[in-house]
Motif scaffolding. Structure first.
Motif, PDB file in Angstrom:
ATOM      1  N   LYS A   1       0.849  -1.196   0.000  1.00  9.78           N
ATOM      2  CA  LYS A   1       0.000   0.000   0.000  1.00  9.78           C
ATOM      3  C   LYS A   1       0.883   1.244   0.000  1.00  9.78           C
ATOM      4  O   LYS A   1       1.732   1.409   0.876  1.00  9.78           O
ATOM      5  CB  LYS A   1      -0.924   0.006   1.214  1.00  9.78           C
ATOM      6  N   PRO A   2       0.697   2.129  -0.989  1.00 11.44           N
ATOM      7  CA  PRO A   2       1.500   3.354  -1.018  1.00 11.44           C
ATOM      8  C   PRO A   2       1.144   4.270   0.152  1.00 11.44           C
ATOM      9  O   PRO A   2       0.065   4.170   0.729  1.00 11.44           O
ATOM     10  CB  PRO A   2       1.120   3.994  -2.358  1.00 11.44           C
ATOM     11  N   ALA A   3       2.044   5.168   0.461  1.00 11.44           N
ATOM     12  CA  ALA A   3       1.852   6.100   1.579  1.00 11.44           C
ATOM     13  C   ALA A   3       0.546   6.879   1.423  1.00 11.44           C
ATOM     14  O   ALA A   3       0.217   7.342   0.336  1.00 11.44           O
ATOM     15  CB  ALA A   3       3.024   7.067   1.653  1.00 11.44           C
ATOM     16  N   THR A   4      -0.175   6.984   2.523  1.00 10.46           N
ATOM     17  CA  THR A   4      -1.435   7.738   2.531  1.00 10.46           C
ATOM     18  C   THR A   4      -1.341   8.990   3.402  1.00 10.46           C
ATOM     19  O   THR A   4      -2.194   9.859   3.319  1.00 10.46           O
ATOM     20  CB  THR A   4      -2.584   6.876   3.086  1.00 10.46           C
ATOM     21  N   GLY A   5      -0.333   9.028   4.277  1.00  6.49           N
ATOM     22  CA  GLY A   5      -0.221  10.137   5.220  1.00  6.49           C
ATOM     23  C   GLY A   5      -1.154   9.990   6.411  1.00  6.49           C
ATOM     24  O   GLY A   5      -1.128  10.805   7.333  1.00  6.49           O
ATOM     25  N   LYS A   6      -1.974   8.939   6.420  1.00  7.28           N
ATOM     26  CA  LYS A   6      -2.930   8.742   7.516  1.00  7.28           C
ATOM     27  C   LYS A   6      -2.213   8.440   8.825  1.00  7.28           C
ATOM     28  O   LYS A   6      -1.215   7.729   8.853  1.00  7.28           O
ATOM     29  CB  LYS A   6      -3.879   7.579   7.215  1.00  7.28           C
ATOM     30  N   LYS A   7      -2.770   8.966   9.893  1.00  6.73           N
ATOM     31  CA  LYS A   7      -2.315   8.629  11.245  1.00  6.73           C
ATOM     32  C   LYS A   7      -3.085   7.383  11.668  1.00  6.73           C
ATOM     33  O   LYS A   7      -4.294   7.275  11.425  1.00  6.73           O
ATOM     34  CB  LYS A   7      -2.602   9.761  12.229  1.00  6.73           C
ATOM     35  N   VAL A   8      -2.377   6.443  12.262  1.00 11.87           N
ATOM     36  CA  VAL A   8      -3.010   5.202  12.700  1.00 11.87           C
ATOM     37  C   VAL A   8      -2.709   4.953  14.170  1.00 11.87           C
ATOM     38  O   VAL A   8      -1.716   5.457  14.708  1.00 11.87           O
ATOM     39  CB  VAL A   8      -2.540   3.985  11.863  1.00 11.87           C
ATOM     40  N   GLU A   9      -3.584   4.208  14.798  1.00  8.87           N
ATOM     41  CA  GLU A   9      -3.390   3.769  16.180  1.00  8.87           C
ATOM     42  C   GLU A   9      -3.713   2.291  16.254  1.00  8.87           C
ATOM     43  O   GLU A   9      -4.791   1.866  15.826  1.00  8.87           O
ATOM     44  CB  GLU A   9      -4.284   4.541  17.150  1.00  8.87           C
TER      45      GLU A   9
END
Length: 133
Positions: free
Chosen positions: A95-103
């Motif tokens: 999966k290419p970078a999305t910039g999403k923050k994840v927890e």
């Protein structure tokens, strides 16, 4: 080793390995007979799968932090509840970078002997996070 010492070993492992991506720490804090009971089916149960995962994770995610909410210990067992936070800034699992923050929420149990982790179990919601990228 004391219960308090065992707790500190597990906390240190989480901060240095998971948060900082220091895979060399496995030589110091994991026993030679370490067993990862959470390894995928048919995968090796030594530290190699964890090292491979954390190396790829740190390539795909930045700003990695481990927040430890609770640490419980009794005899040779340490259990903790933690949240791993990161930003998806590189390719991960195709999966290419999305910039999403994840927890990612994690509960883990470790067994220690002579100051080293011998056994590790964990449950997390990581696959749900990957699907949401």
């Amino acid at each position: 080793m004391s219960i308090e010492h065992n707790k500190q070993v597990v906390i240190r492992f989480n901060k240095e390995f998971f948060q900082s991506g220091n895979t060399a720490i496995t030589k110091e804090l994991l026993a030679d007979n370490f067993k990862n009971h959470t390894a995928p089916p048919n995968a090796p149960t030594d530290a190699s799968v964890m090292i491979q995962f954390i190396t790829g994770f740190h390539k795909g995610f930045s700003e990695v932090t481990v927040q430890i909410h609770e640490v419980l210990a009794e005899d040779d067992k340490v259990s903790l509840r933690k949240t791993i936070s990161a930003a998806h800034t590189g390719e991960f699992m195709g999966k290419p970078a999305t910039g999403k923050k994840v927890e990612m929420n994690v509960i883990e149990i470790d067994i220690l002997k002579d100051g080293k982790i011998t056994d590790h179990w964990s449950r997390n919601d990581f696959m749900q996070i990957v699907q949401g990228l």
